[in-house]
Design an enzyme around this catalytic site. Structure first.
Site, PDB file in Angstrom:
ATOM      1  N   ARG A   1      16.736 -41.663 -12.885  1.00  0.00           N
ATOM      2  CA  ARG A   1      17.160 -43.051 -13.046  1.00  0.00           C
ATOM      3  C   ARG A   1      17.045 -43.763 -11.710  1.00  0.00           C
ATOM      4  O   ARG A   1      17.423 -43.222 -10.667  1.00  0.00           O
ATOM      5  CB  ARG A   1      18.546 -43.164 -13.672  1.00  0.00           C
ATOM      6  CG  ARG A   1      19.693 -42.825 -12.798  1.00  0.00           C
ATOM      7  CD  ARG A   1      21.012 -43.165 -13.487  1.00  0.00           C
ATOM      8  NE  ARG A   1      22.090 -43.095 -12.524  1.00  0.00           N
ATOM      9  CZ  ARG A   1      23.311 -43.532 -12.747  1.00  0.00           C
ATOM     10  NH1 ARG A   1      23.630 -44.069 -13.905  1.00  0.00           N
ATOM     11  NH2 ARG A   1      24.233 -43.429 -11.828  1.00  0.00           N
TER      12      ARG A   1
ATOM     13  N   THR B   1      18.357 -50.227 -10.699  1.00  0.00           N
ATOM     14  CA  THR B   1      18.300 -50.861 -12.024  1.00  0.00           C
ATOM     15  C   THR B   1      18.981 -50.010 -13.088  1.00  0.00           C
ATOM     16  O   THR B   1      19.240 -50.484 -14.187  1.00  0.00           O
ATOM     17  CB  THR B   1      16.845 -51.052 -12.448  1.00  0.00           C
ATOM     18  OG1 THR B   1      16.240 -49.745 -12.563  1.00  0.00           O
ATOM     19  CG2 THR B   1      16.069 -51.878 -11.431  1.00  0.00           C
TER      20      THR B   1
ATOM     21  N   ASP C   1      27.637 -36.850  -7.831  1.00  0.00           N
ATOM     22  CA  ASP C   1      26.237 -36.691  -8.221  1.00  0.00           C
ATOM     23  C   ASP C   1      25.961 -35.240  -8.608  1.00  0.00           C
ATOM     24  O   ASP C   1      25.969 -34.344  -7.750  1.00  0.00           O
ATOM     25  CB  ASP C   1      25.325 -37.118  -7.066  1.00  0.00           C
ATOM     26  CG  ASP C   1      23.879 -37.217  -7.507  1.00  0.00           C
ATOM     27  OD1 ASP C   1      23.360 -36.201  -8.037  1.00  0.00           O
ATOM     28  OD2 ASP C   1      23.271 -38.284  -7.335  1.00  0.00           O
TER      29      ASP C   1
ATOM     30  N   ASP D   1      22.820 -33.553  -6.803  1.00  0.00           N
ATOM     31  CA  ASP D   1      23.065 -33.241  -5.390  1.00  0.00           C
ATOM     32  C   ASP D   1      24.064 -32.095  -5.239  1.00  0.00           C
ATOM     33  O   ASP D   1      23.898 -31.222  -4.374  1.00  0.00           O
ATOM     34  CB  ASP D   1      23.598 -34.478  -4.657  1.00  0.00           C
ATOM     35  CG  ASP D   1      22.517 -35.529  -4.462  1.00  0.00           C
ATOM     36  OD1 ASP D   1      21.328 -35.193  -4.597  1.00  0.00           O
ATOM     37  OD2 ASP D   1      22.878 -36.696  -4.187  1.00  0.00           O
TER      38      ASP D   1
HETATM   39  C1  PRP Z   1      21.476 -38.352 -13.246  1.00  0.00           C
HETATM   40  C2  PRP Z   1      21.966 -37.443 -14.348  1.00  0.00           C
HETATM   41  C3  PRP Z   1      21.312 -38.038 -15.559  1.00  0.00           C
HETATM   42  C4  PRP Z   1      21.340 -39.493 -15.256  1.00  0.00           C
HETATM   43  C5  PRP Z   1      22.483 -40.109 -16.014  1.00  0.00           C
HETATM   44  O1  PRP Z   1      20.205 -37.971 -12.885  1.00  0.00           O
HETATM   45  O2  PRP Z   1      21.635 -36.100 -14.163  1.00  0.00           O
HETATM   46  O3  PRP Z   1      19.977 -37.604 -15.764  1.00  0.00           O
HETATM   47  O4  PRP Z   1      21.534 -39.627 -13.853  1.00  0.00           O
HETATM   48  O5  PRP Z   1      22.498 -41.471 -15.860  1.00  0.00           O
HETATM   49  P1  PRP Z   1      22.225 -42.485 -17.057  1.00  0.00           P
HETATM   50  O6  PRP Z   1      23.018 -42.015 -18.222  1.00  0.00           O
HETATM   51  O7  PRP Z   1      22.721 -43.778 -16.477  1.00  0.00           O
HETATM   52  O8  PRP Z   1      20.746 -42.486 -17.321  1.00  0.00           O
HETATM   53  P2  PRP Z   1      19.358 -38.627 -11.703  1.00  0.00           P
HETATM   54  O9  PRP Z   1      18.410 -39.628 -12.263  1.00  0.00           O
HETATM   55  O10 PRP Z   1      20.292 -39.101 -10.621  1.00  0.00           O
HETATM   56  O11 PRP Z   1      18.438 -37.462 -11.178  1.00  0.00           O
HETATM   57  P3  PRP Z   1      18.759 -35.978 -10.689  1.00  0.00           P
HETATM   58  O12 PRP Z   1      18.885 -35.159 -11.941  1.00  0.00           O
HETATM   59  O13 PRP Z   1      17.577 -35.606  -9.892  1.00  0.00           O
HETATM   60  O14 PRP Z   1      20.027 -35.991  -9.872  1.00  0.00           O
HETATM   61  N1  URA Z   2      24.533 -39.239 -12.418  1.00  0.00           N
HETATM   62  C1  URA Z   2      25.383 -38.413 -11.764  1.00  0.00           C
HETATM   63  O1  URA Z   2      24.985 -37.383 -11.237  1.00  0.00           O
HETATM   64  N2  URA Z   2      26.686 -38.770 -11.715  1.00  0.00           N
HETATM   65  C2  URA Z   2      27.160 -39.888 -12.289  1.00  0.00           C
HETATM   66  O2  URA Z   2      28.374 -40.137 -12.212  1.00  0.00           O
HETATM   67  C3  URA Z   2      26.253 -40.720 -12.961  1.00  0.00           C
HETATM   68  C4  URA Z   2      24.942 -40.373 -13.017  1.00  0.00           C
END
Ligand code: PRP
Ligand code: URA
Length: 237
Positions: free
Chosen positions: A132, A136, A228, A231
């Site tokens: 994401r 945005t 996160d 992370d």
């Molecule tokens: C995070 C999480 C979801 C998403 C959720 O991933 O693991 O995939 O955000 O958010 P949403 O419901 O608003 O779409 P991110 O895109 O940060 O990537 P990552 O898995 O690499 O941490």
């Molecule tokens: N992605 C995450 O990892 N944590 C949140 O709280 C929202 C999106």
């Protein structure tokens, strides 16, 4: 979470600011939504949320919580009879009818895919890379590794965090065109906003989560949440 995350000209990006959100109570009764009530789950969730929990322990907890979720989400799988010879005699046992697929939404979904693999070793893992955009909150597809042949009875899209719901909705859209008979979403924490959006957009799927939290903050993070999830699993702060 990065406080310097900006959209234009160094201004902080606050994509959820002023966006109306449903309250927790308003989404508790949604059809096909399963929120874990298991006390062991609640216990492990507290350790997972703790800001002092470091990545090795965090990843281990994600996998344990994922295994509990996998048990809950697979409780209604179809079975077929199969003959088996015990040391004493033949009997008719049961085996899972048709393949089981797991689609980790990368990268944070990787730990949950491992959990499913512990519970059902011969699951097919269909990788899907969505990220994401933190300005945005739109999910973007980078990469997928989905087979051409579909021989599944069900596929589980797995991702720890259901925040705005954008990533989960897109993942289910991508899986739907593959003609899989049944789709489910499995996550660790949902925000009411994302849960409602996912349930309304895809009313034909089951949704399993370990916990339903209170809200999203202005930057689209789940509150109280765990920060996160990517992370914290992979140590990329
Ligand atoms: C995070 C999480 C979801 C998403 C959720 O991933 O693991 O995939 O955000 O958010 P949403 O419901 O608003 O779409 P991110 O895109 O940060 O990537 P990552 O898995 O690499 O941490
Ligand atoms: N992605 C995450 O990892 N944590 C949140 O709280 C929202 C999106």
């Amino acid at each position: 979470m990065n406080e310097t995350n900006t959209q234009y000209g160094g201004r902080p990006s606050l994509p959820m600011q002023g966006v109306p959100q449903p309250k927790r109570d308003e989404v508790l009764g949604l059809p096909r939504v399963h929120i874990s009530t298991h006390p062991v789950m609640a216990h492990k969730m507290t350790a997972l949320r703790d800001k002092n929990t470091q990545p090795p322990e965090f990843y281990r907890l994600v996998k344990e919580i994922g295994m509990l979720l996998a048990y809950e989400a697979t409780a209604n799988l179809a079975l077929e009879p199969t003959d088996v010879e015990t040391p004493l005699e033949w009997m008719t046992g049961q085996r899972l009818a048709g393949g089981i697929g797991v689609t980790p939404i990368l990268r944070a979904g990787l730990g949950l895919a491992e959990s499913f693999r512990e519970v059902i070793p011969d699951v097919q893992i269909w990788h899907l890379w969505l990220r994401r955009d933190e300005n945005t909150l739109q999910a973007m597809e980078y990469y997928n590794q989905l087979p051409h042949k579909v021989d599944l009875q069900v596929c589980y899209a797995v991702d720890p965090m259901l925040a705005t719901g954008g990533s989960a909705i897109d993942a289910i859209n991508i899986l739907k065109v593959r003609g899989i008979p049944r789709l489910s979403y499995v996550g660790i924490i949902a925000a009411p906003y994302g849960l409602l959006k996912l349930s309304q957009t895809h009313p034909d799927i089951d949704i399993y989560v370990a916990a339903l939290d209170e809200s999203l903050n202005d930057r689209g993070y789940i509150m109280p949440g765990l920060g996160d999830a990517g992370d914290r699993q992979f140590g990329t702060f």
